[in-house]
Structure formats: C-alpha cells, structure tokens
Design an enzyme around this catalytic site. Structure first.
Site, PDB file in Angstrom:
ATOM      1  N   PRO A   1      62.918  40.804  38.483  1.00 14.38           N
ATOM      2  CA  PRO A   1      61.792  40.371  38.553  1.00 14.38           C
ATOM      3  C   PRO A   1      62.077  40.228  40.192  1.00 14.38           C
ATOM      4  CG  PRO A   1      62.790  38.891  37.214  1.00 14.38           C
ATOM      5  CD  PRO A   1      63.177  40.411  37.191  1.00 14.38           C
TER       6      PRO A   1
ATOM      7  N   TYR B   1      61.650  33.025  48.441  1.00 14.37           N
ATOM      8  CA  TYR B   1      62.850  33.143  48.007  1.00 14.37           C
ATOM      9  C   TYR B   1      64.253  32.873  48.645  1.00 14.37           C
ATOM     10  CZ  TYR B   1      59.907  37.297  45.737  1.00 14.37           C
ATOM     11  OH  TYR B   1      58.991  37.857  45.349  1.00 14.37           O
TER      12      TYR B   1
ATOM     13  N   HIS C   1      48.090  37.266  49.781  1.00 19.45           N
ATOM     14  CA  HIS C   1      49.152  36.155  50.860  1.00 19.45           C
ATOM     15  C   HIS C   1      49.128  36.853  52.215  1.00 19.45           C
ATOM     16  CE1 HIS C   1      51.066  32.738  48.104  1.00 19.45           C
ATOM     17  NE2 HIS C   1      49.490  32.805  48.212  1.00 19.45           N
TER      18      HIS C   1
ATOM     19  N   LYS D   1      58.418  43.756  41.019  1.00 20.34           N
ATOM     20  CA  LYS D   1      57.667  45.069  40.912  1.00 20.34           C
ATOM     21  C   LYS D   1      56.999  45.538  39.581  1.00 20.34           C
ATOM     22  CE  LYS D   1      57.965  46.414  45.175  1.00 20.34           C
ATOM     23  NZ  LYS D   1      56.493  46.100  45.262  1.00 20.34           N
TER      24      LYS D   1
ATOM     25  N   TYR E   1      57.259  45.883  49.589  1.00 16.72           N
ATOM     26  CA  TYR E   1      57.299  44.395  48.728  1.00 16.72           C
ATOM     27  C   TYR E   1      55.956  44.584  48.863  1.00 16.72           C
ATOM     28  CZ  TYR E   1      57.070  40.257  47.181  1.00 16.72           C
ATOM     29  OH  TYR E   1      56.580  38.475  46.401  1.00 16.72           O
TER      30      TYR E   1
END
Ligand code: FAS
Ligand code: PHB
Length: 391
Positions: A292, A200, A72, A296, A384
C-alpha cells in the site's frame, strides 16, 4: 438465469464494472460472498488517483466524493534529515483525492441500487464452468439452494483469495511475487489530521504514514515485524511509536485519541499473468497485489475496470472484440508500472531486517536526491497521481 456479464465479487472492482456496464445497457449479475455490511466494514485504501476520480464520476457514483473528498496537491516525505514536500500539481499539473475506499464502495452500492442492478450477497460455493468454451456459466448456492447463471463473459473481481484466478489452469498461469519482511499496523481515530497532506516517514525505527479520511478522522500506519499481533499494541504504545517516527514539530502538535479500528496488513507484490483466459477476465486484486506504500491497489482495480469496460462496450455495441483481445496485455502494462513504483516507494521508505549500513546510505541518498531534484519529484508525482489509462 442468464446475463451478459457475470461478475464475481462485490468489492470496488466488481461494483464499478457493474455500474459502468449497466449504464451502457449491458446486463450483469454481481455475486458477492459476504453481506453488504461486512464488505463495508473493511478499512482499506484512502487515496484516489485522478483517473479513478473521473471514472467514478462517469459511473454516476462521484457526487458525495466531490462533496466530501479532500483534494491534495502533494504529500510530504520525512527522513532523519527533515521533511520536504512534493507538489504533484506544480510538477505534473495533477492532484489526488482523499476519500476512503469504504465510502467509494458505499457510493457504488447506492448507485447500483438506484439503477436496479442485480447484486446477490451471501452467494456461496461460487464456481466457474466452461470458461474456455463458448457458453460459460457460474453456479453458486444461497440458503441451501443451488443456482446457475449462463452468461457471455465472466469478470473475476473476487480479490486475492477469490475463486477466479485459480480457475485458470496452473499450466496457463505465471505468478510473480515478492513478500516483504514486515507489515503495516494501521489505526483509525476520530482526531484531526496532524498535517494538511499525507506524511510518509523513513525513520531508523521503521516506516510511518500519517493519512486521513476527513477533518475529524485520521488513518495512521507504522511498520511492524511480521511476528507482531494487533493485541501486542495498546493505543498508547502505537501513538508513542508513531510520534517517535514523525518529525518532532509534527509529533508535538499531534492530537491522539482512542482507536476505532486497528489491524495489521501484510505487504506483498504479486502479479498473475495472463489476466484473461477464454471468457474469464481478472480485475483488481484477483490478478495483482501491491504494497500500500504507493496507494496503488484500489487505483489499479479502477484502471483494469476501465480497460475491461471499454472492451466489453465495443464488443456489445459495435461487435468489435479488439479491446477484449488486448485486455490482458494493456492492463498488465499499467499493472507492472504501478508494481514497480510501489516496490520503489516500499524499498525507499522501510527498514529491512537485513539492511546493511550501505543499504541505509543508499536509501538516505535516494531521498536526499528526491528532496533536491525537481525532475526526480516530477517522476514520483507522475506515478503517484496515476499514469494515464490510455497513453
Ligand atoms: P476486494 O478484495 O476489495 O473485493 C473482492 C470481493 O470479492 C470481496 O468483497 C470478497 O468478499 C469477494 N469474494 C472473494 N471471494 C469470493 C467468492 N469466492 N465468491 C464471491 N465473492 C467473493 N489499497 C490502497 O490503494 N491503499 C491502501 O491503503 C490499502 N490497504 C489495504 C489493506 C488491506 C488489509 C487489504 C487487504 C488491501 C488494501 N489495499 C489498499 C488494497 C485494496 O484496497 C484493494 O486494492 C482493493 O480492495 C481491490 O478491490 P477489488 O479488486 O474489488 O478486491
Ligand atoms: C490510507 O489513507 O489508508 C493510505 C494512504 C496512502 C497510502 C496507503 C494508505 O499509501
């Protein structure tokens, strides 16, 4: 029995460390409390940082990930004002790999078997002895028989509820914790993903996450009160609530289906210092837990393993103990940066029970700023995709 490194825990941390050490000619024994089938039944992480991808390849456990994993370039964030994309590849030149922790663990078990490494399952009553001396050893029972393993070092890779962290005296340990006032209800469904990358969602009804494992296996989460039980949530109720929290155009196109796994995970930030005491080194969830939200947890386990492996390799191959001596300091520096990022993602994306209108506006302006700022998106992307293991 004698070995160079005794590893407690046969999850991702323990298996990856064992794999790297065995490939470097360093002997290990892994002691895992559960059966292999039980370990592989756990549904957990789904996103691999690029450093984790490269480490799995180095360990010789990356072939199926490279065949079946999905790369991604970024992810979407959605708020009441709409959805926007953060392009990690454009902002920081890196990507992430979508490949479930279950598959990572399966690949590591297979790689360990191919190397003939020693992984002992159903090891009970594991206890660590003389950890602060020069001759540490581990005892355990199996089928009613007691065993002893003498070793040079012990790696505590036995997760948050393991035996390793408590072996470090309370007078030596400092623990930092924040428990979040909500949990994540997650489901796994054999349906096609609702978008090409993760979404998200910050919504007045609560947080939601649309993730995936492969083109016909999706992983979805919604924030729920800590008082909720899995049995309170039918599949229909889950799908309806998830759709209510995702952008309309996404919800309308979503394919739903029966859940093949459903569970509620609590959210906490937790760090225990130091990550070394004498001949014991803590790795992964035995030393730290992150919510979560920032994807990580598994990835921090990988960076701990990288630091510990490099330290042990330098010791055994060159008699250089400097990496071992700096392990706790170096690992914790990266742990705290990931803990901060996971806290930021969690506090920016979730509805807190005591959230005031002011808090609400701060959250919304944080995300509006992110939506409109290339610099803010680069900062999010850098964290990220994973900060470098070695600065
Ligand atoms: P693990 O807990 O995976 O493995 C520890 C192993 O040690 C286990 O197999 C256990 O059986 C064994 N063990 C424990 N005590 C023992 C003893 N006394 N003797 C011998 N063996 C013992 N991370 C993400 O990045 N994204 C997510 O979405 C995500 N979701 C999660 C959901 C849940 C419910 C949980 C609990 C964690 C989640 N995580 C997530 C974090 C998770 O992926 C961890 O970071 C990852 O499993 C860490 O790996 P280990 O350090 O190997 O610990
Ligand atoms: C998952 O796919 O399980 C997943 C992905 C991203 C997260 C958390 C979980 O931040």
């Amino acid at each position: 029995m004698r070995t160079q490194v005794a590893i407690i825990g046969g999850g991702p941390s323990g298996l990856l460390l064992s794999q790297l050490l065995n490939k470097a000619g360093i002997g290990t024994v892994v002691l895992e409390r559960r059966t292999r089938e039980y370990v592989l039944s756990r549904i957990r992480a789904g996103v691999l940082e690029w450093g984790t991808v490269e480490l799995l390849r180095t360990a010789g456990a990356g072939d199926r990930m490279d065949r079946e994993g999905i790369v991604h370039d970024g992810c979407y964030l959605s708020t009441a004002k709409g959805m926007f994309h953060v392009d990690f590849k454009k902002r920081v030149g890196k990507q992430v790999m979508i490949y479930g922790q279950t598959e990572v663990t399966r690949d590591l078990y297979d790689a360990q078997e191919a190397l003939g490494a020693t992984v002992i399952h159903e090891a009970e009553d594991v206890a660590l002895h003389d950890v602060d001396g020069d001759a540490p050893y581990v005892t355990y029972t199996r089928d009613g028989q007691e065993y002893r393993i003498d070793c040079d070092y012990i790696a505590g890779c036995d997760g948050f509820h393991g035996v390793s962290r408590p072996t470090i005296p309370e007078s030596i340990r400092t623990e930092y914790e924040r428990v979040y006032p909500f949990g994540w209800l997650g489901i796994l469904a054999e349906t096609p993903p609702c978008a090409d990358e993760l979404i998200y969602a910050n919504h007045p009804r609560g947080f939601a996450l649309a993730s995936m494992r492969n083109p016909n296996l999706t992983r979805y989460y919604i924030q729920v009160p800590l008082t909720d039980k899995v049995e309170d949530w039918s599949d229909d109720a889950f799908w309806a609530e998830l759709k209510a929290r995702l952008p309309k155009e996404v919800a309308e196109g979503m394919v739903t289906g029966p859940s093949i796994e459903k569970s509620i995970a609590p959210l906490r930030s937790f760090v225990s210092e130091p990550m070394r005491w004498g001949r014991l080194f803590l790795c992964g969830d035995s030393a730290h837990i992150v919510p979560p939200t920032g994807a990580k947890g598994l990835n921090l386990a990988a960076s701990d393993v990288h630091y510990l492996f490099e330290g042990l390799k330098a010791f055994y191959q060159a008699g250089d103990a400097s990496g071992l001596d700096r392990y706790s300091e170096v690992a914790l520096a990266r742990v705290w940066k990931a803990t901060r990022f996971s806290w930021w993602m969690t506090t920016s994306m979730h509805r807190f029970p005591d959230q005031s209108e002011f808090d609400q506006h701060i959250q919304e302006s944080e995300l509006e700023y992110l939506a409109g700022s290339a610099v803010a998106q680069a900062a999010m992307a850098e964290n990220y995709v994973g900060l470098p293991f070695d600065e």
